[in-house]
Write a protein that holds these residues in place. Structure first.
Motif, PDB file in Angstrom:
ATOM      1  N   ASN A 288       8.710   4.939  29.329  1.00 38.87           N
ATOM      2  CA  ASN A 288       9.732   4.397  28.438  1.00 38.87           C
ATOM      3  C   ASN A 288      10.291   3.106  29.040  1.00 38.87           C
ATOM      4  OD1 ASN A 288      12.061   3.942  26.778  1.00 38.87           O
ATOM      5  ND2 ASN A 288      12.007   6.103  26.214  1.00 38.87           N
ATOM      6  N   THR A 289       9.514   2.037  28.908  1.00 36.05           N
ATOM      7  CA  THR A 289       9.885   0.741  29.474  1.00 36.05           C
ATOM      8  C   THR A 289       9.633  -0.360  28.456  1.00 36.05           C
ATOM      9  OG1 THR A 289       7.676   0.307  30.380  1.00 36.05           O
ATOM     10  CG2 THR A 289       9.248   1.511  31.796  1.00 36.05           C
ATOM     11  N   LYS A 290      10.280  -1.487  28.674  1.00 36.72           N
ATOM     12  CA  LYS A 290      10.054  -2.644  27.817  1.00 36.72           C
ATOM     13  C   LYS A 290       8.619  -3.120  27.934  1.00 36.72           C
ATOM     14  CE  LYS A 290      11.792  -7.262  26.752  1.00 36.72           C
ATOM     15  NZ  LYS A 290      12.775  -8.331  27.098  1.00 36.72           N
TER      16      LYS A 290
ATOM     17  N   ARG B  17      16.471   1.574  14.189  1.00 37.96           N
ATOM     18  CA  ARG B  17      15.832   0.691  15.163  1.00 37.96           C
ATOM     19  C   ARG B  17      15.195   1.514  16.276  1.00 37.96           C
ATOM     20  NH1 ARG B  17      20.212  -3.456  17.230  1.00 37.96           N
ATOM     21  NH2 ARG B  17      18.374  -4.152  18.384  1.00 37.96           N
ATOM     22  N   PRO B  18      14.133   1.009  16.893  1.00 40.91           N
ATOM     23  CA  PRO B  18      13.494   1.756  17.986  1.00 40.91           C
ATOM     24  C   PRO B  18      14.293   1.734  19.283  1.00 40.91           C
ATOM     25  CG  PRO B  18      12.392  -0.350  17.679  1.00 40.91           C
ATOM     26  CD  PRO B  18      13.383  -0.222  16.548  1.00 40.91           C
TER      27      PRO B  18
ATOM     28  N   MET C 140       0.832  -1.199   0.000  1.00 42.20           N
ATOM     29  CA  MET C 140       0.000   0.000   0.000  1.00 42.20           C
ATOM     30  C   MET C 140       0.867   1.249   0.000  1.00 42.20           C
ATOM     31  SD  MET C 140      -2.933  -1.041   2.762  1.00 42.20           S
ATOM     32  CE  MET C 140      -3.703   0.577   2.601  1.00 42.20           C
ATOM     33  N   GLY C 141       0.418   2.302  -0.696  1.00 42.79           N
ATOM     34  CA  GLY C 141       1.154   3.548  -0.724  1.00 42.79           C
ATOM     35  C   GLY C 141       0.972   4.333   0.557  1.00 42.79           C
ATOM     36  N   PHE C 142       1.764   5.364   0.699  1.00 37.50           N
ATOM     37  CA  PHE C 142       1.698   6.198   1.903  1.00 37.50           C
ATOM     38  C   PHE C 142       0.435   7.054   1.888  1.00 37.50           C
ATOM     39  CE2 PHE C 142       2.589  10.202   4.098  1.00 37.50           C
ATOM     40  CZ  PHE C 142       2.947   9.719   5.351  1.00 37.50           C
ATOM     41  N   THR C 143      -0.292   7.065   3.005  1.00 39.15           N
ATOM     42  CA  THR C 143      -1.518   7.859   3.113  1.00 39.15           C
ATOM     43  C   THR C 143      -1.478   8.820   4.292  1.00 39.15           C
ATOM     44  OG1 THR C 143      -2.574   6.098   4.408  1.00 39.15           O
ATOM     45  CG2 THR C 143      -2.926   6.071   2.015  1.00 39.15           C
ATOM     46  N   GLY C 144      -0.352   8.882   5.005  1.00 34.68           N
ATOM     47  CA  GLY C 144      -0.238   9.761   6.166  1.00 34.68           C
ATOM     48  C   GLY C 144       0.064   8.979   7.430  1.00 34.68           C
ATOM     49  N   PHE C 145       0.443   9.721   8.471  1.00 32.52           N
ATOM     50  CA  PHE C 145       0.663   9.103   9.772  1.00 32.52           C
ATOM     51  C   PHE C 145      -0.626   9.212  10.594  1.00 32.52           C
ATOM     52  CE2 PHE C 145       5.015  10.214   8.565  1.00 32.52           C
ATOM     53  CZ  PHE C 145       5.663   9.009   8.818  1.00 32.52           C
ATOM     54  N   PRO C 146      -1.159   8.102  11.078  1.00 31.44           N
ATOM     55  CA  PRO C 146      -2.422   8.144  11.821  1.00 31.44           C
ATOM     56  C   PRO C 146      -2.243   8.756  13.208  1.00 31.44           C
ATOM     57  CG  PRO C 146      -1.514   5.937  11.886  1.00 31.44           C
ATOM     58  CD  PRO C 146      -0.630   6.731  10.958  1.00 31.44           C
ATOM     59  N   ASP C 147      -3.365   9.148  13.811  1.00 30.72           N
ATOM     60  CA  ASP C 147      -3.342   9.681  15.174  1.00 30.72           C
ATOM     61  C   ASP C 147      -2.646   8.728  16.132  1.00 30.72           C
ATOM     62  OD1 ASP C 147      -4.585  12.157  14.843  1.00 30.72           O
ATOM     63  OD2 ASP C 147      -6.589  11.281  14.958  1.00 30.72           O
ATOM     64  N   GLU C 148      -2.822   7.434  15.887  1.00 32.24           N
ATOM     65  CA  GLU C 148      -2.268   6.432  16.796  1.00 32.24           C
ATOM     66  C   GLU C 148      -0.746   6.498  16.892  1.00 32.24           C
ATOM     67  OE1 GLU C 148      -6.291   5.146  15.572  1.00 32.24           O
ATOM     68  OE2 GLU C 148      -4.509   5.925  14.518  1.00 32.24           O
ATOM     69  N   ALA C 149      -0.075   7.006  15.836  1.00 28.73           N
ATOM     70  CA  ALA C 149       1.381   7.141  15.893  1.00 28.73           C
ATOM     71  C   ALA C 149       1.790   8.129  16.978  1.00 28.73           C
ATOM     72  CB  ALA C 149       1.918   7.603  14.541  1.00 28.73           C
ATOM     73  N   PHE C 150       1.074   9.230  17.069  1.00 26.29           N
ATOM     74  CA  PHE C 150       1.387  10.249  18.070  1.00 26.29           C
ATOM     75  C   PHE C 150       0.972   9.796  19.464  1.00 26.29           C
ATOM     76  CE2 PHE C 150       0.686  12.194  13.940  1.00 26.29           C
ATOM     77  CZ  PHE C 150       1.898  12.842  13.761  1.00 26.29           C
ATOM     78  N   VAL C 151      -0.157   9.067  19.528  1.00 29.26           N
ATOM     79  CA  VAL C 151      -0.600   8.513  20.805  1.00 29.26           C
ATOM     80  C   VAL C 151       0.440   7.524  21.326  1.00 29.26           C
ATOM     81  CG1 VAL C 151      -2.342   7.067  21.927  1.00 29.26           C
ATOM     82  CG2 VAL C 151      -3.048   8.859  20.318  1.00 29.26           C
ATOM     83  N   PHE C 152       0.982   6.713  20.423  1.00 23.13           N
ATOM     84  CA  PHE C 152       2.002   5.738  20.828  1.00 23.13           C
ATOM     85  C   PHE C 152       3.202   6.434  21.457  1.00 23.13           C
ATOM     86  CE2 PHE C 152       6.057   3.730  19.783  1.00 23.13           C
ATOM     87  CZ  PHE C 152       5.927   2.515  20.451  1.00 23.13           C
TER      88      PHE C 152
ATOM     89  N   THR D 273       6.444  -3.514  24.598  1.00 26.48           N
ATOM     90  CA  THR D 273       5.976  -4.860  24.252  1.00 26.48           C
ATOM     91  C   THR D 273       4.459  -4.899  24.163  1.00 26.48           C
ATOM     92  OG1 THR D 273       7.906  -5.848  25.347  1.00 26.48           O
ATOM     93  CG2 THR D 273       6.011  -7.270  24.952  1.00 26.48           C
ATOM     94  N   ARG D 274       3.788  -4.240  25.089  1.00 24.61           N
ATOM     95  CA  ARG D 274       2.327  -4.230  25.114  1.00 24.61           C
ATOM     96  C   ARG D 274       1.759  -3.523  23.880  1.00 24.61           C
ATOM     97  NH1 ARG D 274       1.095  -1.358  29.888  1.00 24.61           N
ATOM     98  NH2 ARG D 274       1.581  -3.287  31.027  1.00 24.61           N
ATOM     99  N   HIS D 275       2.511  -2.527  23.363  1.00 22.90           N
ATOM    100  CA  HIS D 275       2.026  -1.737  22.237  1.00 22.90           C
ATOM    101  C   HIS D 275       2.824  -1.984  20.960  1.00 22.90           C
ATOM    102  CE1 HIS D 275       0.641   0.444  25.854  1.00 22.90           C
ATOM    103  NE2 HIS D 275      -0.413   0.735  25.119  1.00 22.90           N
ATOM    104  N   ARG D 276       3.487  -3.119  20.879  1.00 22.80           N
ATOM    105  CA  ARG D 276       4.329  -3.429  19.721  1.00 22.80           C
ATOM    106  C   ARG D 276       3.534  -3.424  18.415  1.00 22.80           C
ATOM    107  NH1 ARG D 276       9.934  -4.939  18.798  1.00 22.80           N
ATOM    108  NH2 ARG D 276       9.999  -4.854  16.534  1.00 22.80           N
ATOM    109  N   ASP D 277       2.348  -3.995  18.436  1.00 28.20           N
ATOM    110  CA  ASP D 277       1.535  -4.023  17.218  1.00 28.20           C
ATOM    111  C   ASP D 277       1.164  -2.616  16.773  1.00 28.20           C
ATOM    112  OD1 ASP D 277       1.665  -6.759  17.191  1.00 28.20           O
ATOM    113  OD2 ASP D 277      -0.340  -7.081  18.021  1.00 28.20           O
ATOM    114  N   LEU D 278       0.886  -1.726  17.728  1.00 23.90           N
ATOM    115  CA  LEU D 278       0.561  -0.343  17.403  1.00 23.90           C
ATOM    116  C   LEU D 278       1.755   0.345  16.759  1.00 23.90           C
ATOM    117  CD1 LEU D 278      -1.467   1.986  17.559  1.00 23.90           C
ATOM    118  CD2 LEU D 278      -0.582   2.495  19.848  1.00 23.90           C
ATOM    119  N   TYR D 279       2.951   0.096  17.296  1.00 31.06           N
ATOM    120  CA  TYR D 279       4.165   0.657  16.708  1.00 31.06           C
ATOM    121  C   TYR D 279       4.336   0.182  15.267  1.00 31.06           C
ATOM    122  CZ  TYR D 279       9.100   0.786  15.436  1.00 31.06           C
ATOM    123  OH  TYR D 279      10.276   0.955  14.747  1.00 31.06           O
ATOM    124  N   GLU D 280       4.163  -1.116  15.046  1.00 33.35           N
ATOM    125  CA  GLU D 280       4.366  -1.671  13.703  1.00 33.35           C
ATOM    126  C   GLU D 280       3.362  -1.113  12.705  1.00 33.35           C
ATOM    127  OE1 GLU D 280       6.730  -3.540  12.633  1.00 33.35           O
ATOM    128  OE2 GLU D 280       7.708  -4.163  14.493  1.00 33.35           O
TER     129      GLU D 280
END
Length: 217
Positions: free
Chosen positions: A21-23, A59-60, A1-13, A27-34
């Motif tokens: 700032n902990t593992k 890398r993160p 898929m092409g780029f459509t923007g960064f969603p709100d969830e990126a900033f929430v993350f 880890t709990r929000h890894r899927d959101l990061y991806e």
């Protein structure tokens, strides 16, 4: 898929990561990061690759071996297009919005020596001074690691003493997370700024070049 923007969830993350700032949090929000951060950044890099080259995503995880701050994760996602080692174009997304930059980020001693010699010489130093003046006039902010005093072997009254103090040099612009950041308009904003950084990147690639010294392992 092409780029459509960064969603709100990126900033929430990243707002959450700045607060915790902990593992455990990551880890709990890894899927959101991806899904909200890494995937859009990869898509943005692909959109820009034809003109500028392929970007490398950082890398993160932070390298905390020699850092006082032992926070394990970076609070932004960056991507870099290498023109030469340490010289190129950069974009990042974080809780505070979008940031782009271009120039030199780290220099080995031989690169610093070539940089200062080129800055000191009128034939090469004056064009760099003009490039930086044009960037500042267009709203870009000069940045980089720099000495508080003059570098050894250069007089304090040198006409380009401010540039001579730099150990690295780049220019950047920060954009707050306004509505357009959630759209494809990001591609054109990044493209516009990367084109503006072109003369600085070209100057550095010509006069500083890659390091001739072996890298530490």
């Amino acid at each position: 898929m092409g780029f459509t923007g960064f969603p709100d969830e990126a900033f929430v993350f990243y707002e959450g990561l700045e607060a915790d700032n902990t593992k455990t949090y990551f880890t709990r929000h890894r899927d959101l990061y991806e899904e909200a951060v890494r995937a859009p950044m990869l898509a943005l890099a692909e959109e820009l690759a034809a003109e500028f080259g392929q970007a490398h995503l950082f890398r993160p995880h932070r390298d905390v071996r020699f850092a006082k701050d032992k926070s394990p994760y970076k609070t932004h996602q960056g991507a870099f297009v290498d023109r030469m080692p340490g010289i190129g174009l950069y974009v990042q997304i974080g809780a505070d919005g979008l940031y782009t930059a271009g120039g030199c980020y780290t220099q080995a001693p031989d690169q610093i020596a070539r940089y200062r010699a080129a800055v000191a010489e009128d034939l090469s130093g004056e064009p760099l001074e003009a490039v930086m003046a044009e960037l500042r006039a267009a709203g870009y902010q000069p940045a980089g690691d720099r000495l508080k005093t003059r570098p050894r072997d250069y007089p304090a009254d040198h006409p380009r003493i401010d540039l001579l103090r730099h150990r690295s040099l780049h220019a950047g612009r920060r954009f707050p997370p306004e509505p357009w950041v959630h759209t494809k308009d990001v591609v054109e904003r990044v493209r516009e700024t990367w084109r503006a950084y072109g003369p600085l990147v070209d100057w550095l690639a010509t006069h500083v070049r890659g390091s001739e010294l072996p890298r530490r392992r």
